[in-house]
Every structure is written in structure tokens, then in C-alpha cells.
Design a protein around this motif. Sequence first.
Motif, PDB file in Angstrom:
ATOM      1  N   ARG A  38     -48.744  16.190   8.318  1.00 46.51           N
ATOM      2  CA  ARG A  38     -47.938  17.370   8.016  1.00 46.51           C
ATOM      3  C   ARG A  38     -46.459  16.989   7.983  1.00 46.51           C
ATOM      4  NH1 ARG A  38     -48.873  22.164  11.873  1.00 46.51           N
ATOM      5  NH2 ARG A  38     -48.361  23.355  10.015  1.00 46.51           N
ATOM      6  N   GLU A  40     -42.660  17.666   9.134  1.00 44.39           N
ATOM      7  CA  GLU A  40     -42.099  18.128  10.404  1.00 44.39           C
ATOM      8  C   GLU A  40     -40.572  17.983  10.363  1.00 44.39           C
ATOM      9  OE1 GLU A  40     -42.526  16.542  14.914  1.00 44.39           O
ATOM     10  OE2 GLU A  40     -44.403  17.172  13.945  1.00 44.39           O
ATOM     11  N   CYS A  61     -43.628  36.420  10.538  1.00 45.66           N
ATOM     12  CA  CYS A  61     -44.337  35.495  11.413  1.00 45.66           C
ATOM     13  C   CYS A  61     -44.843  36.228  12.652  1.00 45.66           C
ATOM     14  CB  CYS A  61     -43.422  34.342  11.848  1.00 45.66           C
ATOM     15  SG  CYS A  61     -42.825  33.299  10.509  1.00 45.66           S
ATOM     16  N   TYR A 199     -46.898  31.109  10.582  1.00 42.70           N
ATOM     17  CA  TYR A 199     -46.802  31.778   9.282  1.00 42.70           C
ATOM     18  C   TYR A 199     -47.941  31.248   8.433  1.00 42.70           C
ATOM     19  CZ  TYR A 199     -44.615  33.397   4.905  1.00 42.70           C
ATOM     20  OH  TYR A 199     -44.333  34.021   3.702  1.00 42.70           O
ATOM     21  N   GLY A 202     -48.971  28.260   3.773  1.00 44.89           N
ATOM     22  CA  GLY A 202     -48.485  26.903   3.961  1.00 44.89           C
ATOM     23  C   GLY A 202     -48.760  26.341   5.331  1.00 44.89           C
ATOM     24  N   ASN A 203     -49.505  27.098   6.162  1.00 45.95           N
ATOM     25  CA  ASN A 203     -49.819  26.645   7.521  1.00 45.95           C
ATOM     26  C   ASN A 203     -48.538  26.244   8.257  1.00 45.95           C
ATOM     27  OD1 ASN A 203     -51.381  25.962   9.762  1.00 45.95           O
ATOM     28  ND2 ASN A 203     -51.785  23.894   9.022  1.00 45.95           N
ATOM     29  N   VAL A 204     -47.573  27.150   8.259  1.00 45.54           N
ATOM     30  CA  VAL A 204     -46.255  26.878   8.844  1.00 45.54           C
ATOM     31  C   VAL A 204     -46.260  27.225  10.328  1.00 45.54           C
ATOM     32  CG1 VAL A 204     -43.796  27.451   8.786  1.00 45.54           C
ATOM     33  CG2 VAL A 204     -45.095  27.300   6.657  1.00 45.54           C
ATOM     34  N   ARG A 205     -45.636  26.368  11.112  1.00 43.63           N
ATOM     35  CA  ARG A 205     -45.461  26.596  12.541  1.00 43.63           C
ATOM     36  C   ARG A 205     -43.990  26.364  12.877  1.00 43.63           C
ATOM     37  NH1 ARG A 205     -48.646  26.936  17.051  1.00 43.63           N
ATOM     38  NH2 ARG A 205     -47.825  26.088  19.007  1.00 43.63           N
ATOM     39  N   LYS A 242     -42.932  22.977  11.079  1.00 41.29           N
ATOM     40  CA  LYS A 242     -44.032  22.125  10.640  1.00 41.29           C
ATOM     41  C   LYS A 242     -44.809  22.847   9.539  1.00 41.29           C
ATOM     42  CE  LYS A 242     -44.408  20.381  15.367  1.00 41.29           C
ATOM     43  NZ  LYS A 242     -45.260  20.250  16.565  1.00 41.29           N
ATOM     44  N   TYR A 243     -45.181  22.111   8.497  1.00 40.32           N
ATOM     45  CA  TYR A 243     -45.903  22.730   7.390  1.00 40.32           C
ATOM     46  C   TYR A 243     -46.719  21.677   6.664  1.00 40.32           C
ATOM     47  CZ  TYR A 243     -41.993  20.870   4.636  1.00 40.32           C
ATOM     48  OH  TYR A 243     -41.064  20.034   4.062  1.00 40.32           O
ATOM     49  N   ASP A 244     -47.638  22.137   5.797  1.00 38.69           N
ATOM     50  CA  ASP A 244     -48.507  21.220   5.074  1.00 38.69           C
ATOM     51  C   ASP A 244     -47.831  20.732   3.791  1.00 38.69           C
ATOM     52  OD1 ASP A 244     -50.382  21.400   7.051  1.00 38.69           O
ATOM     53  OD2 ASP A 244     -51.640  22.867   6.025  1.00 38.69           O
ATOM     54  N   ILE A 247     -43.446  24.402   1.645  1.00 44.43           N
ATOM     55  CA  ILE A 247     -42.820  25.296   2.603  1.00 44.43           C
ATOM     56  C   ILE A 247     -42.393  26.557   1.858  1.00 44.43           C
ATOM     57  CG2 ILE A 247     -40.578  24.134   2.310  1.00 44.43           C
ATOM     58  CD1 ILE A 247     -39.995  24.880   5.248  1.00 44.43           C
TER      59      ILE A 247
END
Length: 278
Positions: A38, A40, A61, A199, A202-205, A242-244, A247
Motif C-alpha cells: 500500500r 503510505e 470518514c 474511508y 480506495g481502502n484509505v486509512r 494509507k491507501y491502495d 487516493i
Amino acid sequence: MLLGAIPSKLSAAGFRRKNSKWFECIKRNKRVDTRSYRNELKFLCTEQDLFLIKNKIRHICRLDANVGAGGTYIVKSLYFDTDDDRCYHENLTGVDDRKKYRIRIYNDDTSVIKLECKYSFHGKKAKESCNITRQQCEILTGRGDRQRALLQPSATYGNDMENGAQETQQLLSRFLLERNLYLLTPEIIVDYRRTPYVYPAGNVRITFDRAIRSAPPTGRFPAGNTMFRSILPENVHILEVKYDEFIPAAILELEATGRTLRRISFSKYALCREYSAA
């Protein structure tokens, strides 16, 4: 078969030469890298930055499901490094393909202890993780009976482990092997209070990490009563995104929201090593 304790009269170089077959074993059995990497991003920021960002993301979020009543949890990690501080120096110089091991607990809860390996490759990050027992933790940190080094997996596994006991045993065995080959020893304890947001697109953290502290390894980890030292100046924190593969634009705008955000490339481990040595 795993390596035993290193003879006191044998140098690190001599130990590696004597056990050269284990290095060959690592090369022969190196698996194709199938980890999910991912992106970061890390920023140094102020409390005012976090306040502005929180107000911007609170409508899109949600807080991570693992937070407590106050919307935060405590992260405490014991990091390992080689006798020549390879992990620390590789992080500072930005070596492309690197990794580091740590043992981690949350909210000082020692009923769940995780062994983790964090990988960095082409600017992206990946993590392997498994649950270990308190007894296993003592062995990995150099305590306990070394005759029990043939570790057995614990009964439960973290969310990061999809393949169960086989993957757990592989991570434990790999750490034990590399601990002996590269002379990995406990180096520093890193502790901070995290506010995590997620979120889905995009698998955002997004995490706000406050009160970052460090302490020398005392031999009692993960027990408490450790003397910590604050690392960053008052009102300075770390923001991580962090995202895949992509973003979302709404998250990308965060950098413009924080007026004093400063992008950093090194980890909390390197940061704590740097400031602890000052």
C-alpha cells in the motif's frame, strides 16, 4: 532445526560463515512476493492541523471499529535491529527494499501480542502479522528457555493472517532464523496514542498519532512501568495516510488543509532512535 545461541567467543562474521548453509537455505526457499503493498504518506503536523483535518473528514470518514470510548487506542511496539543498526540506517537513507520486525500490543493488553514484519518496497508498504503467546514473546525477546525455541502457533490469529497456522509458523520461524543470522536484538520501545479514521473508497486509512514516546528495552516487555521519553516537541504530531492504488480527491485535499504539514519519509522507529540518541 533452528539455530541455537551464538557462542560468546564467535564473532558476528564468524557466526555467519559457520552458518552459511542457512543463508543458502533462505535463498533457495525465498517465495514469490505476494504481499499486498500500500501507499503510505507521513506528515509532521500541529494540533491545529489535526483539528482542521478532522473537521474536513468527519462527514466522509468514520472512526475505526477498534477504538475505545475516547476515540483512540494506545500502540506500544518493541523494535528489533541488527548489531550494526542496519534497519535504522536503511530507513534514514531510504533503501528501497527493506524490512523490520517488531512485537506490538494495544492499550497495554497483554492477552493479545502480535509479532509483525513491516516491508518497504518501491515506496510502498506491506505487513505480515501473527498472534503470539506471552511465553513466545519471552523467547523472541531473548528470555525464557532457549530449548523451547521450536515455537508453536498460538490458538488465535490477527486479521492480517489469512492462511492461519501455516503462515504463523512461517513468520515465527523466519524471525528466529534471521534473529540468529543477523544478530537481531530488542532496540527500542515506541509508544503513542492513535486516532484512526477509515474511508472505504480506495481502502484509505487516516491516523492521528499523538504523544509519541520512546523507552529503552527493559527485558520486561510487554509489561508496563517503563520510563518513557517524549520524542517530538509539544504540539507536534504525526499524520499518516494509507491507501491502495488510488487516493480519492477528497482525501488528497487534506495536504492543502493542513497549513503546516511537513512530509517525512522515515518511520517512527527511526524518529525515536534519532531523538533518543540526541
